[in-house]
Design a protein around this motif. Sequence first.
Motif, short mmCIF file in Angstrom:
data_model
loop_
_atom_site.label_atom_id
_atom_site.label_comp_id
_atom_site.label_asym_id
_atom_site.label_seq_id
_atom_site.Cartn_x
_atom_site.Cartn_y
_atom_site.Cartn_z
N VAL A 106 22.96 62.69 2.82
CA VAL A 106 22.08 61.90 3.69
C VAL A 106 20.73 62.60 3.83
O VAL A 106 19.67 61.96 3.77
CB VAL A 106 22.73 61.64 5.07
N THR A 107 20.74 63.92 4.01
CA THR A 107 19.49 64.68 4.12
C THR A 107 18.64 64.48 2.88
O THR A 107 17.43 64.21 2.98
CB THR A 107 19.78 66.18 4.34
N ALA A 109 18.68 61.99 0.78
CA ALA A 109 18.21 60.61 0.74
C ALA A 109 17.02 60.39 1.69
O ALA A 109 16.03 59.75 1.32
CB ALA A 109 19.35 59.65 1.08
N ILE A 110 17.12 60.93 2.89
CA ILE A 110 16.01 60.82 3.86
C ILE A 110 14.77 61.50 3.29
O ILE A 110 13.65 60.95 3.35
CB ILE A 110 16.39 61.44 5.23
N ASN A 111 14.94 62.67 2.72
CA ASN A 111 13.81 63.39 2.14
C ASN A 111 13.14 62.59 1.02
O ASN A 111 11.91 62.60 0.89
CB ASN A 111 14.24 64.77 1.64
N ARG A 112 13.94 61.90 0.20
CA ARG A 112 13.37 61.07 -0.87
C ARG A 112 12.52 59.94 -0.30
O ARG A 112 11.46 59.63 -0.84
CB ARG A 112 14.48 60.50 -1.76
N ILE A 113 12.97 59.35 0.79
CA ILE A 113 12.18 58.26 1.39
C ILE A 113 10.89 58.81 2.00
O ILE A 113 9.83 58.18 1.88
CB ILE A 113 12.99 57.48 2.46
N GLN A 130 10.59 60.99 10.66
CA GLN A 130 10.62 62.37 11.16
C GLN A 130 11.78 62.59 12.13
O GLN A 130 12.36 63.68 12.16
CB GLN A 130 9.28 62.75 11.80
N TRP A 131 12.12 61.57 12.88
CA TRP A 131 13.28 61.69 13.78
C TRP A 131 14.54 61.98 12.96
O TRP A 131 15.35 62.83 13.32
CB TRP A 131 13.46 60.40 14.60
N PHE A 132 14.70 61.29 11.83
CA PHE A 132 15.86 61.49 10.97
C PHE A 132 15.84 62.86 10.31
O PHE A 132 16.90 63.48 10.15
CB PHE A 132 15.94 60.38 9.91
N VAL A 133 14.67 63.33 9.92
CA VAL A 133 14.55 64.67 9.34
C VAL A 133 15.08 65.70 10.33
O VAL A 133 15.90 66.56 9.98
CB VAL A 133 13.08 64.98 8.95
N ILE A 137 18.93 68.11 10.50
CA ILE A 137 19.07 69.56 10.70
C ILE A 137 20.29 69.81 11.59
O ILE A 137 21.15 70.64 11.29
CB ILE A 137 17.79 70.16 11.33
N GLU A 138 20.38 69.06 12.68
CA GLU A 138 21.50 69.19 13.61
C GLU A 138 22.81 68.74 12.97
O GLU A 138 23.84 69.41 13.12
CB GLU A 138 21.24 68.36 14.87
N GLU A 139 22.78 67.62 12.25
CA GLU A 139 24.00 67.09 11.64
C GLU A 139 24.58 68.06 10.61
O GLU A 139 25.79 68.31 10.59
CB GLU A 139 23.74 65.74 10.98
N GLU A 140 23.73 68.63 9.78
CA GLU A 140 24.21 69.60 8.79
C GLU A 140 24.72 70.85 9.47
O GLU A 140 25.74 71.41 9.06
CB GLU A 140 23.09 69.97 7.80
#
Length: 174
Positions: A106-107, A109-113, A130-133, A137-140
């Motif tokens: 998921v990280t 994929a978000i970075n690619r977008i 940026q919220w997802f970025v 960090i927390e999810e990982e």
Amino acid sequence: MKDLLRARTSLKEEIEILLNSQVKMEAEASSKYLAMASWCDRNGYRNSAKYFIKQAGEEREHMMKIFNYIMTVGGTAVSPEVPAVRQEFASFRSVFEAALQSEISVTHAINRIVTQSRREEDYATENFLQWFVNEQIEEEDNARRAVELFDVIGEDGTGRYQIDKAIAKIGSDE
């Protein structure tokens, strides 16, 4: 009609496709976490089952956040089809290893977008993401901490019981 709709939004078609792919990825992650919760519950790991149910809810919230963003900016949000997910796992540890791998995916994929948003000069989407970025960090970190418990505590004797007990505290302020 599609050209008329495209004229009503600044959202580039490629970004819309990537965002809809992310909606699907978040839906799949939610479904995977439900399967993990069920496996944990069937195998006596109730705290871990609750942890994964919470994670499933968070992934659905992420999916809805992106889905609503697409609609807000005039794009076409697509309700995702979710394929069947794995229901069985080789071990208690393998459940958490699969969760960590999912979060890492998921990280990426978000970075690619985010990268594509910068290329397209779509600063609104980049800002939204940026919220997802930060969330990733927390999810990982949480997923990594869960896997590390297997090394720190060990699975022998009451180890799995202690790991399941410790899982309940991951993500809390304690």
